[in-house]
Design a protein around this motif. Structure first.
Motif, PDB file in Angstrom:
ATOM      1  N   LEU A   3       0.806  -1.212   0.000  1.00  0.00           N
ATOM      2  CA  LEU A   3       0.000   0.000   0.000  1.00  0.00           C
ATOM      3  C   LEU A   3       0.843   1.268   0.000  1.00  0.00           C
ATOM      4  O   LEU A   3       0.352   2.335  -0.350  1.00  0.00           O
ATOM      5  N   LYS A   4       2.105   1.156   0.384  1.00  0.00           N
ATOM      6  CA  LYS A   4       2.979   2.350   0.381  1.00  0.00           C
ATOM      7  C   LYS A   4       3.102   2.895  -1.032  1.00  0.00           C
ATOM      8  O   LYS A   4       3.256   4.078  -1.243  1.00  0.00           O
ATOM      9  N   LYS A   5       3.028   1.984  -2.018  1.00  0.00           N
ATOM     10  CA  LYS A   5       3.214   2.418  -3.416  1.00  0.00           C
ATOM     11  C   LYS A   5       1.886   2.672  -4.128  1.00  0.00           C
ATOM     12  O   LYS A   5       1.867   3.132  -5.268  1.00  0.00           O
ATOM     13  N   ALA A   6       0.773   2.376  -3.474  1.00  0.00           N
ATOM     14  CA  ALA A   6      -0.537   2.538  -4.138  1.00  0.00           C
ATOM     15  C   ALA A   6      -0.914   4.011  -4.214  1.00  0.00           C
ATOM     16  O   ALA A   6      -0.367   4.850  -3.506  1.00  0.00           O
ATOM     17  N   PHE A   8      -3.373   7.469  -3.910  1.00  0.00           N
ATOM     18  CA  PHE A   8      -4.002   8.049  -2.723  1.00  0.00           C
ATOM     19  C   PHE A   8      -5.377   7.446  -2.444  1.00  0.00           C
ATOM     20  O   PHE A   8      -5.693   7.097  -1.306  1.00  0.00           O
ATOM     21  N   SER A   9      -6.193   7.312  -3.478  1.00  0.00           N
ATOM     22  CA  SER A   9      -7.564   6.816  -3.258  1.00  0.00           C
ATOM     23  C   SER A   9      -7.553   5.380  -2.760  1.00  0.00           C
ATOM     24  O   SER A   9      -8.344   5.006  -1.885  1.00  0.00           O
ATOM     25  N   THR A  10      -6.635   4.574  -3.289  1.00  0.00           N
ATOM     26  CA  THR A  10      -6.532   3.176  -2.852  1.00  0.00           C
ATOM     27  C   THR A  10      -6.103   3.140  -1.386  1.00  0.00           C
ATOM     28  O   THR A  10      -6.651   2.370  -0.587  1.00  0.00           O
ATOM     29  N   ARG A  11      -5.157   4.002  -1.035  1.00  0.00           N
ATOM     30  CA  ARG A  11      -4.691   4.017   0.365  1.00  0.00           C
ATOM     31  C   ARG A  11      -5.783   4.557   1.291  1.00  0.00           C
ATOM     32  O   ARG A  11      -5.961   4.070   2.407  1.00  0.00           O
ATOM     33  N   ALA A  12      -6.538   5.567   0.831  1.00  0.00           N
ATOM     34  CA  ALA A  12      -7.618   6.123   1.670  1.00  0.00           C
ATOM     35  C   ALA A  12      -8.638   5.029   2.002  1.00  0.00           C
ATOM     36  O   ALA A  12      -9.209   4.994   3.087  1.00  0.00           O
ATOM     37  N   ILE A  13      -8.851   4.112   1.077  1.00  0.00           N
ATOM     38  CA  ILE A  13      -9.841   3.044   1.309  1.00  0.00           C
ATOM     39  C   ILE A  13      -9.225   1.879   2.094  1.00  0.00           C
ATOM     40  O   ILE A  13      -9.819   1.391   3.057  1.00  0.00           O
ATOM     41  N   HIS A  14      -8.019   1.463   1.735  1.00  0.00           N
ATOM     42  CA  HIS A  14      -7.501   0.198   2.280  1.00  0.00           C
ATOM     43  C   HIS A  14      -6.469   0.331   3.408  1.00  0.00           C
ATOM     44  O   HIS A  14      -6.305  -0.613   4.181  1.00  0.00           O
ATOM     45  N   ALA A  15      -5.751   1.437   3.501  1.00  0.00           N
ATOM     46  CA  ALA A  15      -4.654   1.511   4.479  1.00  0.00           C
ATOM     47  C   ALA A  15      -5.168   1.303   5.898  1.00  0.00           C
ATOM     48  O   ALA A  15      -6.182   1.881   6.296  1.00  0.00           O
ATOM     49  N   GLY A  16      -4.498   0.468   6.633  1.00  0.00           N
ATOM     50  CA  GLY A  16      -4.818   0.224   8.040  1.00  0.00           C
ATOM     51  C   GLY A  16      -5.955  -0.751   8.263  1.00  0.00           C
ATOM     52  O   GLY A  16      -6.078  -1.334   9.340  1.00  0.00           O
ATOM     53  N   GLU A  17      -6.840  -0.922   7.280  1.00  0.00           N
ATOM     54  CA  GLU A  17      -8.051  -1.726   7.495  1.00  0.00           C
ATOM     55  C   GLU A  17      -7.677  -3.146   7.938  1.00  0.00           C
ATOM     56  O   GLU A  17      -6.742  -3.743   7.428  1.00  0.00           O
ATOM     57  N   ARG A  18      -8.429  -3.659   8.878  1.00  0.00           N
ATOM     58  CA  ARG A  18      -8.070  -4.923   9.515  1.00  0.00           C
ATOM     59  C   ARG A  18      -9.329  -5.763   9.646  1.00  0.00           C
ATOM     60  O   ARG A  18     -10.144  -5.565  10.540  1.00  0.00           O
ATOM     61  N   LYS A  70      -4.292   4.592   9.045  1.00  0.00           N
ATOM     62  CA  LYS A  70      -4.710   5.158   7.747  1.00  0.00           C
ATOM     63  C   LYS A  70      -4.167   6.585   7.585  1.00  0.00           C
ATOM     64  O   LYS A  70      -3.592   6.926   6.558  1.00  0.00           O
ATOM     65  N   ILE A  71      -4.339   7.418   8.621  1.00  0.00           N
ATOM     66  CA  ILE A  71      -3.897   8.816   8.461  1.00  0.00           C
ATOM     67  C   ILE A  71      -2.361   8.889   8.419  1.00  0.00           C
ATOM     68  O   ILE A  71      -1.797   9.712   7.694  1.00  0.00           O
ATOM     69  N   ALA A  72      -1.691   8.004   9.163  1.00  0.00           N
ATOM     70  CA  ALA A  72      -0.212   8.001   9.111  1.00  0.00           C
ATOM     71  C   ALA A  72       0.235   7.689   7.685  1.00  0.00           C
ATOM     72  O   ALA A  72       1.141   8.340   7.145  1.00  0.00           O
ATOM     73  N   ASN A  73      -0.414   6.736   7.058  1.00  0.00           N
ATOM     74  CA  ASN A  73      -0.092   6.384   5.670  1.00  0.00           C
ATOM     75  C   ASN A  73      -0.326   7.580   4.742  1.00  0.00           C
ATOM     76  O   ASN A  73       0.537   7.944   3.943  1.00  0.00           O
ATOM     77  N   LEU A  74      -1.483   8.221   4.862  1.00  0.00           N
ATOM     78  CA  LEU A  74      -1.831   9.302   3.925  1.00  0.00           C
ATOM     79  C   LEU A  74      -0.959  10.541   4.101  1.00  0.00           C
ATOM     80  O   LEU A  74      -0.692  11.268   3.150  1.00  0.00           O
ATOM     81  N   GLU A  75      -0.513  10.786   5.348  1.00  0.00           N
ATOM     82  CA  GLU A  75       0.324  11.969   5.612  1.00  0.00           C
ATOM     83  C   GLU A  75       1.819  11.660   5.520  1.00  0.00           C
ATOM     84  O   GLU A  75       2.651  12.514   5.788  1.00  0.00           O
TER      85      GLU A  75
END
Ligand code: LCS
Length: 391
Positions: A3-6, A8-18, A70-75
């Motif tokens: 997800l680091k390389k995905a 923004f929209s993909t990360r907003a949806i999937h980052a952190g989700e568990r 999720k926010i750590a990933n996006l920022e």
């Protein structure tokens, strides 16, 4: 998927989700205060920090943890801490950095309660200089031997002035101080302060991140070491967000990119409309090519957002205009689907003493508009009919 390389929209949806434990497609709400230890030895390991585990939701909660990841990933931060409001996030961040006898440089234009928090810091032996950080040389000149922190919003609430994140960060780092940026107005979709060398980002997640005006929330993003300190502060001060509110913000963040694009598009059209109206004196929107900070906006932002400040020519027109609106809602807050409008001098910035706020450009004629994602023709139509009632 990495997800680091995905995008923004993909990360907003999937980052952190568990969701793997139960197969639930959305993150569950862990609505619990304590968590059961497996046994006494497990409790000792978790309490002693030797093993990661959940203890009590004031410190860590699985739903809130997803929001933090999720926010750590996006920022582009290493870690994040969620708090119950934006003010809780700002105070936890500031209290994790400064102590008595330190000096803080703060921009003079800040959300009213943030300004008031910095005023109150003198009660704790902290000296704060309010300056115009728009000019990096002002920041340089305000430095003292004990300056530890430079704090600003860009764009600033409510005057929409910008501060050069990179230039101010360079000045602060040369002098052993850190820079905290309130990124509420832009969100990481349009601006990533950590990539411009800032040290800490704070948000009122109540605004665009949640986006639907139905919960309060705050976020701090930084490196892991700072977030560890902030989590410690938060445990003592008690600013933890409820798991349900974390879940609402998580849900909102999944549509952040499409909402921000629409806010941006609508605000540009509204700003151009306002500029042509004879009852209006000044329109401040960073996306207007004749905005004096347009070049800086293009340098550090990838969009201009949904916030507009403008002044009416006549003070007497303010209440007539506001009272004549039928679609735009007269309310504080910002960054939600509906268009919200307010009068900073008597509402969000009423806590700033009159002389000071006028000096900072928060005049009695200033109006702040949070352009929503309705059909833009309806927003413009409403503003036009209300402007027609003035004069
Ligand atoms: N930072 C900014 C830039 C804000 O605009 C606000 C709130 C906060 C922090 C504090 O966040 P909260 O605790 O409310 O989640 N701004 C508001 C405003 O302009 N009208 O009402 C609240």
């Amino acid at each position: 998927m990495n997800l680091k390389k995905a995008g923004f929209s993909t990360r907003a949806i999937h980052a952190g989700e568990r969701t793997e434990e139960t197969g639930s497609v959305t993150t569950p709400i862990f609505q619990t205060a304590p968590f059961e230890f497996k046994n006494a030895a497990h409790a000792a390991r978790v309490m002693g920090g030797k093993e990661k585990g959940y203890i009590y939701s004031r410190g860590l909660n699985p739903t809130t943890e997803v929001l933090e990841e999720k926010i750590a990933n996006l920022e582009y931060g290493e870690a994040a801490l969620a708090q119950t409001t934006g003010m809780a996030a700002i105070s936890a961040a500031v209290f994790s950095k400064i102590k008595a006898n330190d000096h803080v440089i703060a921009d003079e234009v800040l959300y009213g309660n943030t300004y008031d928090l910095f005023v109150d810091l003198k009660n704790f032996g902290v000296n704060v200089s309010f300056i115009d950080t728009t000019y990096p040389e002002n920041v340089e000149n305000a430095f003292m031997k004990n300056t530890k922190l430079v704090f600003f919003e860009t764009p600033a609430n409510p005057t929409m002035k910008l501060t050069d994140i990179h230039a101010v960060s360079d000045i602060a780092h040369d002098r052993n101080a850190e820079v905290f940026v309130d990124n509420t107005f832009m969100t990481p979709y349009f601006q990533q302060p950590l990539l411009h060398s800032a040290d800490v980002v704070v948000h009122s997640a109540t605004k665009y991140l949640n986006g639907h005006g139905d919960t309060l929330g705050g976020l701090i993003i930084s490196n892991s070491e700072f977030i560890k300190k902030a989590r410690h502060t938060s445990k003592n001060v008690g600013g933890a967000i409820s798991p349900f509110n974390s879940w609402l913000i998580l849900r909102g963040m999944k549509t952040l990119p499409i909402r921000m694009d629409r806010h941006n598009e609508n605000a540009m059209a509204v700003a151009k409309f306002l500029k042509m109206n004879e009852r209006i004196d000044k329109v401040i929107y960073p996306g207007l090519a004749d905005n004096p900070q347009y070049d800086l906006a293009r340098k550090q932002m990838s969009g201009f957002g949904g916030m507009i400040a403008f002044t009416l020519k006549e003070k007497a027109d303010v209440s007539v205009f506001l009272d004549s609106l039928k679609l735009c809602t007269l309310a504080v807050s910002l960054g939600e689907t509906a268009t919200l409008i307010q009068h900073p001098a008597t509402m969000t910035h009423a806590v700033v003493p009159k002389e000071e706020r006028i000096r900072y450009g928060i005049t009695d004629e200033l109006i702040r508009l949070s352009v929503g994602i309705e059909d833009v023709s309806d927003i413009i139509g409403d503003l036009e009919q209300a402007l027609d009632k003035t004069g």
